[in-house]
Design a protein around this motif. Structure first.
Motif, PDB file in Angstrom:
ATOM      1  N   SER A  85      44.203   9.304  -6.635  1.00 22.13           N
ATOM      2  CA  SER A  85      43.812   8.690  -5.368  1.00 22.13           C
ATOM      3  C   SER A  85      44.960   7.855  -4.856  1.00 22.13           C
ATOM      4  O   SER A  85      45.853   7.454  -5.604  1.00 22.13           O
ATOM      5  CB  SER A  85      42.553   7.846  -5.549  1.00 22.13           C
ATOM      6  N   HIS A 102      43.606   8.537   3.361  1.00 20.27           N
ATOM      7  CA  HIS A 102      43.251   8.168   1.993  1.00 20.27           C
ATOM      8  C   HIS A 102      42.800   9.432   1.271  1.00 20.27           C
ATOM      9  O   HIS A 102      42.020  10.207   1.801  1.00 20.27           O
ATOM     10  CB  HIS A 102      42.128   7.133   2.014  1.00 20.27           C
ATOM     11  N   ASP A 152      41.339  11.140  -2.381  1.00 24.41           N
ATOM     12  CA  ASP A 152      40.603  10.787  -3.593  1.00 24.41           C
ATOM     13  C   ASP A 152      40.117  12.096  -4.210  1.00 24.41           C
ATOM     14  O   ASP A 152      39.333  12.809  -3.589  1.00 24.41           O
ATOM     15  CB  ASP A 152      39.407   9.905  -3.196  1.00 24.41           C
ATOM     16  N   LYS A 200      42.266  11.998 -12.426  1.00 23.43           N
ATOM     17  CA  LYS A 200      41.863  11.506 -11.102  1.00 23.43           C
ATOM     18  C   LYS A 200      43.117  11.132 -10.319  1.00 23.43           C
ATOM     19  O   LYS A 200      44.071  10.594 -10.873  1.00 23.43           O
ATOM     20  CB  LYS A 200      40.979  10.270 -11.254  1.00 23.43           C
TER      21      LYS A 200
END
Lengths: 777, 147, 284
Positions: B4, B105, B107, B2
């Protein structure tokens, strides 16, 4: 007759240094990669980077254009050969066709897709980068429990449930036992996938002599003869046209108890190109393509009385098989089931095994092979039951051990335990460890807020594989003992070693029987052209089965020696000991060397006796052997970091009679180190897409010398009647005993926080999180 | 894996949104990008030579932009393939105004395969962060140029 | 495990080496303990290698004008066992003892390690705490950087193409300075999951100087300035150490891998900061 000196020195039971070590530690041993031949070519193998994908196209022309590249073979070229053999059978077993090179699909990362043959190994490696493969990646599944979920990607499209087999075994009245129990404890226990990591990776040299129509394969293997049979079949070659040589083998731990695609492939390539070919596995390939071990998810339930009596054990065993069956893949979890009673008296057992395909490299035998998983589970469950009823873990074991007067003991899983004195081994371990004093120390440590644990495992094993009806491909072993015309002794053994030290231990047996010096004995092995058919080294069998074959060959030989001695001494009453034949009437003697010379000269043969002093024996064991022992581990967990310190490691093992205590201790040390690896460090991690993310020794932690504590070894000695030497076997003991002892110890350390169980490996972050949460997982 | 984080680019969301989908700006900002060719609406093919000190990898790949919501968010799908491994990623970039600038942002999740997955896991996380940071730094430098 | 083809050059003088490296297309080879494995995996495929191993005069540890100068090609083992360093700058010697294993320490060099800039290498923590300097050279020039300006990011340093590490300069410790290097070693690679180099000096009963170098925690090694400030002027009591340690991870984006999550790694950094400081204070 010349004066002869009777040798009285005995070798069996002594700490003799290994005869094989000087060449090993001076770098003068010959491994597969040391073999050089004129005209030798080199192979490199292109492997799938995907865990599951369709192969849309393979373009090899760029590689083939390079003048140093001789050939490139892909799946379509090898349709006539193979498959990679599976030697295990179970009712209803689904066996996927295991082609030596992928055909239209790949099933795990590392799956061989093409083999490049080049003039040198550098070009071969470069050429891998010049082959283009178009893959269509497919969904993969790497976790055996996820593979069982509905809708999971099918590893083999023809079997959408991913189940290769189910296996059920039951004994006693399990439901009644659980209904009558005061306490039932349940726990999911994982025995994680491990990478065997033999120091020497695999390697194959294949040499085809077209004129003689004969193929020689040099391979780093534990089973040269079985390999010859199976590779000959895979190649469609008459078995007597194939010679397999296992030269020096640098460790195997079961990972070389196999026949791999590469052995068949190199045979194929050598026959195609008419030149010797060499392939040496890289460490990357070793991690990706040589079998892994363990890979269990076990759901255990134990039933007991408040007084500590164990009533029964249930197990649902999910075995991660990987994408294919290698030689023994599906058989390994059945050994776990056989081992389920441990060394305890309870009679009620139920096991359900589900063998699950995943998009990973196959699992197969790794040091202990099914028995460490079982022992880990049993020993954890016994501890959990003890904790539940507030009983000392030593006490619950004493209460449930099979008693010395109950042998031979018929287990509910159908085995007959030969001999055992389980309480004695545990008592001895407790004495060496100072168990009661340790418990006092623990009280004090706990008052100081320290996380101090004491863990016990009392294990049994199934060793000396084994009676042939119960062992795939037979479980006997062969030995030839030859006294050469000069009196030097040559032993040929079928139990081809890969580091165990048979050259020393078998020589010790010979020395005592024939009264020769240890330097006069050479033990040869590993070459099917030289050694009569044999089975190999695995399952703690080499000494107990192979050594016994040597023993029986020696007995026959001694009879012949006496006949020649009697003829030479012109006596009808002779005996043979200490290297001389003596006339019991006159006291006149003749030495073994003189007898040997006479036997080959054959000027005067004893009646009905052939010339020469050679004896071959194929020994079929009537049963397995069942070694046992008790390990006690003291640990302290760093409350701030979760790091585990092994403060004491006490190992009391009973492997029956001992030929060489030095080698027995060495086996225990190595076994314990590997058990510690599983308990504390090692885990083969595949991500959700089937990528092996612990793909190198930079990330996969095997214990190094500095990470292994001092091991306090001791023994009890309970001989087995299964073989005349009384030997049980010790190769796997340390590994089997270690992991539950360590985990029991650490769980004990964290038990004041309410911790009941922790899955391996006990990496610090896992323990730190448990400590942070006050023991709640 | 992941991934982010967020990064502030010194331009209004409208301009930032456009730049983050502008082939030229992308080509100039993506670490090691050698070539970026538009193959269809919101689809590009690229060649990258990613160099981090001694480590180097040539990748051929595709970028696709989807789920566009001007100027607030879009989805970015990336895949790349090379001799040292492959990667496939997907993420959502959310743009929100921040004092005349834009906070971007991101993600998403990246799958890595082949050699880089097998031997690189100790440093994948730090390396990914580094490459993303370099991308935004270059993008920021570009934003600061007058359009 | 075979690297791609490359051209190998082994110059005999530094000038020659710098000339060969000047265009920035070649990779310098020092001990090769990181570069060679990367090449074998083909993660690195330099077309040209300039081996610095045959150049005399790059391997030394000597004291000059109150400083200790260490040649770039000095091996970890030589640093670990140097009587001069053991006596006059023990932090660097004890840190070197934590690197890899004996084989790596026998071959790996301080210059190579710094230039490779693995974010989990051991030296940087010590060199940051020591406020060391690195002398860099390239064809036709040289410059000296404070060590903290040398590390830029993961595997990235201030070295320009064609430039190499020439020398590392560390101070001779003043009397009353205590140092310690505390490390959580990854059980497989031996790299620092976190490594903390602590260096403290007392004056008038208080902590007069505190330096903390941190490696393994973030994308590059760093000095924990806030922690140092929090400690200086205190008595160095356990609570002071804990307060300082807490500052080590403030605002730091910690690395995460299979062995240690970012959260755990940050926690370890704080625990080991306390341990490092405690042990350094005991030695002071």
């Amino acid at each position: 007759m010349a004066t002869t000196i009777t040798k009285t020195e005995t070798f069996v039971g002594k700490r003799i240094r290994r005869k094989e070590d000087p060449r090993l530690i001076t770098g003068t041993a010959t491994y597969v990669d040391d073999i050089q031949m004129p005209g030798m070519h080199y192979a490199a193998i292109l492997r799938s980077p995907h865990a599951a994908a369709r192969i849309l196209a393979i373009r090899t022309d760029a590689a083939l254009r390079h003048p140093g590249v001789v050939a490139v073979f892909t799946g379509k070229d090898v349709e006539g050969i193979g498959p990679v053999p599976c030697g295990a059978s179970l009712p209803g077993l689904r066996v996927p066709y295991h082609s030596v090179l992928a055909r239209d699909r790949v099933y795990f990362v590392g799956h061989p897709v093409a083999v490049v043959v080049a003039r040198d190994r550098y070009i071969a490696r470069d050429a891998l980068d010049w082959i283009e493969v178009d893959y269509e990646p497919l969904p993969a599944v790497a976790d055996p429990e996820k593979a069982l979920e509905p809708g999971a990607p099918a590893v083999h499209p023809e079997w959408p449930d991913n189940i290769a087999f189910t296996y059920h075994q039951e004994a006693g009245d399990v439901d009644k036992a659980f209904a009558e129990a005061d306490v039932v404890v349940k726990q999911r226990i994982v025995s994680q996938r491990l990478i065997p990591t033999a120091l020497e990776t695999r390697g194959v040299v294949a040499d085809w002599r077209s004129g003689e129509k004969s193929l020689t394969i040099y391979s780093s293997t534990q089973i040269p003869h079985l390999m010859r049979t199976l590779v000959a079949q895979a190649l469609g070659l008459p078995e007597n046209r194939l010679r397999v040589v296992a030269p020096e083998v640098g460790g195997g731990f079961g990972s070389k108890l196999n026949v791999y695609a590469e052995e068949i492939l190199m045979g194929f390539v050598a026959m195609k190109i008419g030149k010797p070919i060499k392939w040496i596995e890289s460490r990357r390939e070793n991690f990706l393509c040589t079998i892994h071990g363990r890979g269990h998810v076990d759901y255990f339930e134990i039933a007991g009385k408040r007084d500590g009596t164990i009533l029964g054990l249930k197990l649902k065993l999910i075995q991660d098989l990987g994408a294919y069956h290698q030689l023994l893949t599906p058989a390994i979890p059945t050994l776990s089931v056989l081992m389920m009673p441990g060394i305890y008296r309870f009679r009620n057992i139920r096991a359900e095994v589900i063998g699950v395909f995943t998009n990973c490299v196959p699992t197969d035998a790794y040091r202990g092979a099914g028995r460490p998983e079982a022992t880990h589970g049993i020993e954890r469950m016994v501890d959990m039951l003890a904790a539940e009823i507030g009983m000392d873990p030593a006490e619950i074991r004493f209460k449930n051990f099979v008693r010395p007067d109950e042998f031979p003991y018929a287990t509910p899983t159908g085995l007959s335990y030969d001999t055992g004195n389980y309480a004695t081994a545990l008592e001895k371990a407790m004495e060496v460890a100072g168990y009661h004093q340790l418990r006092e120390e623990q009280k004090k440590a706990r008052q100081e807020g320290r996380l101090f644990g004491i863990g016990i495992s009392t294990y049994g094993e199934i060793c000396a594989f084994g009676p042939s009806p119960a062992t795939p491909a037979g479980g006997w072993e062969s030995a030839t003992v030859r006294v050469e015309p000069t009196g030097k002794v040559t032993v040929l053994t079928g139990s081809s070693p890969h580091g165990q030290g048979q050259e020393t231990t078998f020589a010790q047996l010979v020395c005592d029987e024939l009264g020769v010096d240890i330097d006069d004995v050479v033990v040869q092995h590993g070459d099917t052209a030289m050694v009569p058919y044999g089975i190999g080294t695995f399952g703690s069998r080499a000494t107990a089965v192979g050594g016994t074959a040597v023993y029986f060959a020696l007995q026959a030989l001694k009879e012949k020696i006496k006949k020649f001695g009697a003829t030479l001494l012109d006596s009808d009453d002779v005996s043979f000991s200490g290297g001389v034949c003596i006339c019991n009437k006159t006291g006149r003697t003749v030495s073994l060397a003189e007898i040997a010379a006479a036997s080959y000269r054959a000027a005067k043969l004893p009646p009905g006796t052939e010339p020469g002093l050679v004896s071959t024996y194929f020994w079929e064991p009537p049963n397995f052997t069942f070694p046992f022992g008790a390990h006690i581990v003291v640990t302290e967990v760093d409350r701030e970091t979760g790091a585990v310190e092994i403060k004491r490691y006490v190992a009391v093992d009973d492997c029956g009679k001992v030929i060489n205590p030095l080698l027995v201790e060495g086996q225990v040390h190595g076994g314990v180190a590997q058990g510690l690896g599983q308990a504390l460090y090692e885990q083969a991690v595949y991500d959700d897409n089937g990528q092996l993310v612990t793909g190198e020794l930079m990330d996969y932690a095997i214990p190094k010398a500095t990470m292994v504590p001092r091991i306090e070894t001791d023994r009890t000695e309970t001989p087995t009647p299964v073989n005349p030497l009384g030997i049980k076997g010790v190769g796997e003991a340390g590994t089997i005993a270690c992991s539950p002892a360590v985990v029991n110890s650490v769980v004990d350390a964290l038990s004041p926080l309410g911790v009941r169980h922790i899955d391996m490996p006990l990496v610090p972050e896992k323990l730190w999180r448990l400590i942070q949460k006050g023991g709640q997982a | 894996m992941k991934i982010s984080g967020s990064y502030t680019l010194p331009a209004a969301p409208e301009r930032t949104y456009a730049l983050l989908q502008d082939p030229e700006a992308l080509a100039a900002s993506m670490p090691g990008c050698r070539e970026l060719v538009r193959t269809a609406e919101d689809e590009y093919e690229m060649k990258m030579n990613v160099v981090i000190s001694s480590i180097q990898g040539l990748f051929a790949g595709k970028i696709r932009v989807a789920d566009k919501e001007f100027p607030a968010r879009f989805r970015l799908l990336v895949e790349g393939d090379g001799k040292i491994g492959f990667l496939k990623g997907e993420g959502v970039l959310t743009l929100s105004p921040a004092d005349g600038a834009t906070e971007v942002h991101y993600d998403g999740e990246v799958q890595v395969g082949g050699m880089i997955a097998g031997v690189g896991q100790r440093l994948l996380d730090a390396t990914a962060k580094y490459l993303i940071k370099r991308f935004f730094e270059k993008m920021a430098a570009r934003v600061e140029q007058p359009s | 495990m075979i690297p791609q083809n490359f051209t190998y050059q082994a110059p005999k003088t530094l000038e020659e080496a710098l000339a060969l490296l000047a265009d920035g297309t070649a990779k310098p080879l020092a001990g090769g303990m990181s570069l060679i494995p990367l090449m074998k995996l083909r993660l690195a495929a330099p077309e040209r290698i300039v081996d610095l191993g045959r150049i005399p005069g790059l391997n030394y540890i000597r004291e000059e004008d109150g400083k200790i100068r260490i040649g770039a090609m000095t091996t970890h083992y030589e640093i670990e066992t140097s009587p001069l360093l053991r006596a006059r700058c023990p932090l660097l010697a004890t840190t070197a003892a934590h690197i890899g294993d004996m084989q790596v320490r026998n071959v790996g060099t301080i210059g190579g390690s710094l230039a490779h800039a693995d974010p989990a290498a051991d030296y940087p923590a010590a060199l940051l705490a020591l406020e060391a300097e690195v002398r860099l050279v390239r064809a036709g020039g040289e410059r000296t950087l404070p060590i903290r300006d040398f590390f830029v990011d993961v595997f990235t340093t201030a070295l320009e193409p064609g430039e190499i590490v020439r020398e590392v300069v560390v101070p001779v410790e003043a009397p009353g300075t205590g140092t310690s290097y505390q490390k959580v070693a990854h059980p497989a690679s031996g790299f620092a999951v976190v490594g903390i180099a602590a260096r403290v000096r007392r004056g008038d009963g208080k902590i007069a100087l505190a330096r903390l170098g941190v490696t393994g925690l973030a994308s590059k090694p760093f000095r924990a300035d806030a922690a140092e400030k929090r400690l200086e002027g205190t008595d160095g009591a356990e609570t002071d150490l804990r307060a300082a340690a807490a500052a080590v991870t403030e605002g730091v984006e910690a690395n995460s891998d299979l062995y240690a999550s970012a959260e755990y790694r940050a926690h370890l950094a704080r625990v080991y900061a306390v341990r490092g400081l405690r042990s350094a204070l005991q030695a002071a």
